[in-house]
Motif scaffolding. Sequence first.
Motif, PDB file in Angstrom:
ATOM      1  N   ASP A  44       0.818  -1.201   0.000  1.00  0.00           N
ATOM      2  CA  ASP A  44       0.000   0.000   0.000  1.00  0.00           C
ATOM      3  C   ASP A  44       0.862   1.265   0.000  1.00  0.00           C
ATOM      4  O   ASP A  44       0.348   2.368  -0.107  1.00  0.00           O
ATOM      5  N   THR A  45       2.182   1.114   0.112  1.00  0.00           N
ATOM      6  CA  THR A  45       3.091   2.250  -0.054  1.00  0.00           C
ATOM      7  C   THR A  45       3.000   2.712  -1.501  1.00  0.00           C
ATOM      8  O   THR A  45       2.863   1.900  -2.417  1.00  0.00           O
ATOM      9  N   VAL A  46       3.105   4.013  -1.737  1.00  0.00           N
ATOM     10  CA  VAL A  46       3.083   4.546  -3.105  1.00  0.00           C
ATOM     11  C   VAL A  46       4.519   4.641  -3.615  1.00  0.00           C
ATOM     12  O   VAL A  46       5.359   5.315  -3.010  1.00  0.00           O
ATOM     13  N   VAL A  47       4.785   3.953  -4.715  1.00  0.00           N
ATOM     14  CA  VAL A  47       6.108   3.943  -5.349  1.00  0.00           C
ATOM     15  C   VAL A  47       5.977   4.557  -6.734  1.00  0.00           C
ATOM     16  O   VAL A  47       5.183   4.100  -7.548  1.00  0.00           O
ATOM     17  N   SER A  48       6.750   5.608  -6.991  1.00  0.00           N
ATOM     18  CA  SER A  48       6.747   6.176  -8.342  1.00  0.00           C
ATOM     19  C   SER A  48       7.946   5.626  -9.100  1.00  0.00           C
ATOM     20  O   SER A  48       9.053   5.563  -8.572  1.00  0.00           O
ATOM     21  N   GLY A  49       7.682   5.209 -10.314  1.00  0.00           N
ATOM     22  CA  GLY A  49       8.741   4.717 -11.184  1.00  0.00           C
ATOM     23  C   GLY A  49       8.996   5.729 -12.281  1.00  0.00           C
ATOM     24  O   GLY A  49       8.803   6.928 -12.089  1.00  0.00           O
ATOM     25  N   PHE A  50       9.405   5.232 -13.427  1.00  0.00           N
ATOM     26  CA  PHE A  50       9.600   6.094 -14.592  1.00  0.00           C
ATOM     27  C   PHE A  50       9.509   5.238 -15.835  1.00  0.00           C
ATOM     28  O   PHE A  50       9.702   4.020 -15.782  1.00  0.00           O
ATOM     29  N   ALA A  51       9.157   5.860 -16.943  1.00  0.00           N
ATOM     30  CA  ALA A  51       9.122   5.188 -18.237  1.00  0.00           C
ATOM     31  C   ALA A  51      10.518   5.333 -18.841  1.00  0.00           C
ATOM     32  O   ALA A  51      10.938   6.443 -19.153  1.00  0.00           O
ATOM     33  N   ALA A  52      11.222   4.225 -18.954  1.00  0.00           N
ATOM     34  CA  ALA A  52      12.608   4.257 -19.437  1.00  0.00           C
ATOM     35  C   ALA A  52      12.680   4.772 -20.873  1.00  0.00           C
ATOM     36  O   ALA A  52      11.810   4.491 -21.694  1.00  0.00           O
ATOM     37  N   ILE A  53      13.733   5.540 -21.141  1.00  0.00           N
ATOM     38  CA  ILE A  53      14.018   5.993 -22.495  1.00  0.00           C
ATOM     39  C   ILE A  53      15.443   5.576 -22.846  1.00  0.00           C
ATOM     40  O   ILE A  53      16.273   5.342 -21.973  1.00  0.00           O
ATOM     41  N   ARG A  54      15.686   5.498 -24.124  1.00  0.00           N
ATOM     42  CA  ARG A  54      17.002   5.132 -24.657  1.00  0.00           C
ATOM     43  C   ARG A  54      17.526   3.873 -23.967  1.00  0.00           C
ATOM     44  O   ARG A  54      16.890   2.829 -24.007  1.00  0.00           O
ATOM     45  N   ASP A  55      18.688   3.967 -23.347  1.00  0.00           N
ATOM     46  CA  ASP A  55      19.331   2.785 -22.764  1.00  0.00           C
ATOM     47  C   ASP A  55      19.256   2.757 -21.237  1.00  0.00           C
ATOM     48  O   ASP A  55      20.080   2.130 -20.581  1.00  0.00           O
TER      49      ASP A  55
END
Length: 191
Positions: A44-55
Motif C-alpha cells: 500500500d506504499t506509493v512507489v513512483s517509477g519512470f518510463a525508461a528511455i534510450r538505454d
Amino acid sequence: MPDAKKELRAESLLRRKEAFERHGAEASRKIAAQGLDFLGIKADTVVSGFAAIRDEINPGPLMAWLQAEGFRLALPVMQGRGKPLLMRSWSPGDAMAPAAWGIAEPLEDKPAVDPDVVLVPLLAFDGRGYRLGYGGGFYDRTLKRLRALKPIVAVGIAYDEQKVDAVPVESYDEKLDWVLTPSGPQRCLDL
C-alpha cells in the motif's frame, strides 16, 4: 562546475550505452528480482517509477512485481521547465500519452499522488548518493518538494557500471538514499 558535469555527462552516456549493450533486458529482470524488500516498506506504499528511455534500465518488470505485491504505483508527468514533476497514479497496462523526449506519461484522468518511494533514472552516481541526470533538474526539484512534505526514500536505478568516484555537486542537488543495481542495493552514505 557546469563544465565538469557536462564532461561527466558525455562519458556517462557512453558508459550507460555500453552497459545496456552488454546486459540488455537481463538488467531489468535482475532489478525486479532484487525487489524493494531492502527498504522494509509495506504493501500500500506509493512507489513512483519512470518510463525508461534510450538505454536506461527499464523499471517496468519491477513495477509489475510491486503491483502484484499490493503497492500503489505512480509515474511522473512533466509540468514545464523549471518545475517539479507531478506524479500520477498508474498501473501496468494503463493508456499513456506521449510527452517530451519520447517519454510516456499517465493520462490526465489519473489522480496526482505524493509517493513514499521515488525510483530515479540517472546517468552516473557516487557512493554519497549524488546523481548526474540529464541537466534539467526535474528530479532535484521533485525530491526537494516531496521531502518538504514528508519523509520519502529516493532510489536510483542504474547499471553497476554507472558508479563513479564522485559526481560534481551543486547546492541544489538532492541526494539519493539508495541505488538499486543488477548486483543489488547500495546504501548511500555520507563519506
